[in-house]
Design a protein around this motif. Structure first.
Motif, mmCIF file in Angstrom:
data_model
loop_
_atom_site.group_PDB
_atom_site.id
_atom_site.type_symbol
_atom_site.label_atom_id
_atom_site.label_comp_id
_atom_site.label_asym_id
_atom_site.label_seq_id
_atom_site.Cartn_x
_atom_site.Cartn_y
_atom_site.Cartn_z
ATOM 1 N N GLY A 184 5.679 0.299 1.751
ATOM 2 C CA GLY A 184 4.448 0.683 0.924
ATOM 3 C C GLY A 184 3.408 1.188 1.791
ATOM 4 N N SER A 185 2.469 1.972 1.132
ATOM 5 C CA SER A 185 1.194 2.404 2.101
ATOM 6 C C SER A 185 0.519 0.979 2.136
ATOM 7 N N ASP A 186 -0.057 1.090 3.469
ATOM 8 C CA ASP A 186 -1.117 -0.041 3.607
ATOM 9 C C ASP A 186 -2.688 -0.186 3.292
ATOM 10 N N ALA A 187 -3.140 1.189 3.032
ATOM 11 C CA ALA A 187 -4.330 1.295 2.401
ATOM 12 C C ALA A 187 -4.590 2.565 1.862
ATOM 13 N N ALA A 188 -5.540 2.732 1.267
ATOM 14 C CA ALA A 188 -5.914 3.860 0.335
ATOM 15 C C ALA A 188 -5.960 5.174 1.024
ATOM 16 N N GLU A 189 -6.349 5.161 2.264
ATOM 17 C CA GLU A 189 -6.554 6.268 3.254
ATOM 18 C C GLU A 189 -4.938 6.845 3.684
ATOM 19 N N THR A 190 -4.308 5.830 4.186
ATOM 20 C CA THR A 190 -2.983 6.068 4.526
ATOM 21 C C THR A 190 -1.970 6.462 3.428
ATOM 22 N N ALA A 191 -2.298 5.757 2.233
ATOM 23 C CA ALA A 191 -1.555 6.455 0.916
ATOM 24 C C ALA A 191 -1.907 8.014 0.830
#
Ligand code: RTP
Ligand code: MG
Length: 141
Positions: free
Chosen positions: A118-125
């Protein structure tokens, strides 16, 4: 909380165990909606590119080897606070440390074969979603 999107992957171990539906059910029960999805057997290169932030880490080779060892299910999850909500559903990276009732506690075998990403932050998502899905293949839910 803001409406967010996050990238989720059901890793090769969990696809092999035939628990994709059980994992999707957890997303749905937590109010996360599936906005895009596909099954894919990643090449080594695709796995390396996806986990490029980890390329200097000692576990990088094992991670790439494992992620390209069989098909994965890749999905975009949408909902209020989706990034953190998905991380909570997943549990800790090492299933030995994962809280009871989390996906990793219930389905993961080891820190390598740990069932989900799962992505770890909105930016990396945002970066991770664009890595796998053109924006026209992600549907507002
Ligand atoms: P993921 O990116 O797959 O969602 O997992 P995560 O955020 O919980 O963990 P991360 O630190 O991003 O590491 C990515 C994956 O690399 C493997 N790993 N092995 N042997 C180790 O110390 C170690 N540390 C990490 C895990 O499979 C982890 O999911
Ligand atoms: Mg990570």
């Amino acid at each position: 909380m803001a409406l967010e999107r996050t990238l989720s992957i059901v890793k090769p171990d969990a696809v092999a165990k035939n628990v994709v539906g059980e994992i999707y059910s957890r997303f749905e029960k937590a109010g996360l909606k599936i906005a895009a999805a596909k099954m894919k057997h990643l090449s080594r290169k695709e796995a390396e590119g996806f986990y490029a932030v980890h390329r200097e880490r000692p576990f990088f080779n094992a991670l790439v080897e494992f992620m390209s060892s069989g098909p994965v299910m890749i999905q975009v999850l949408e909902g209020e606070g989706a990034v953190l909500k998905n991380r909570e559903l997943m549990g800790a990276t090492n299933p030995k440390d994962a809280a009871p009732g989390t996906i990793r506690a219930d389905f993961a075998d080891s820190i390598d074969a740990n069932a989900v990403h799962g992505s770890d932050a909105a930016e990396t998502a945002a970066v991770e979603i664009a890595y796998f899905f053109p924006s026209t293949d992600v549907y507002a839910r």
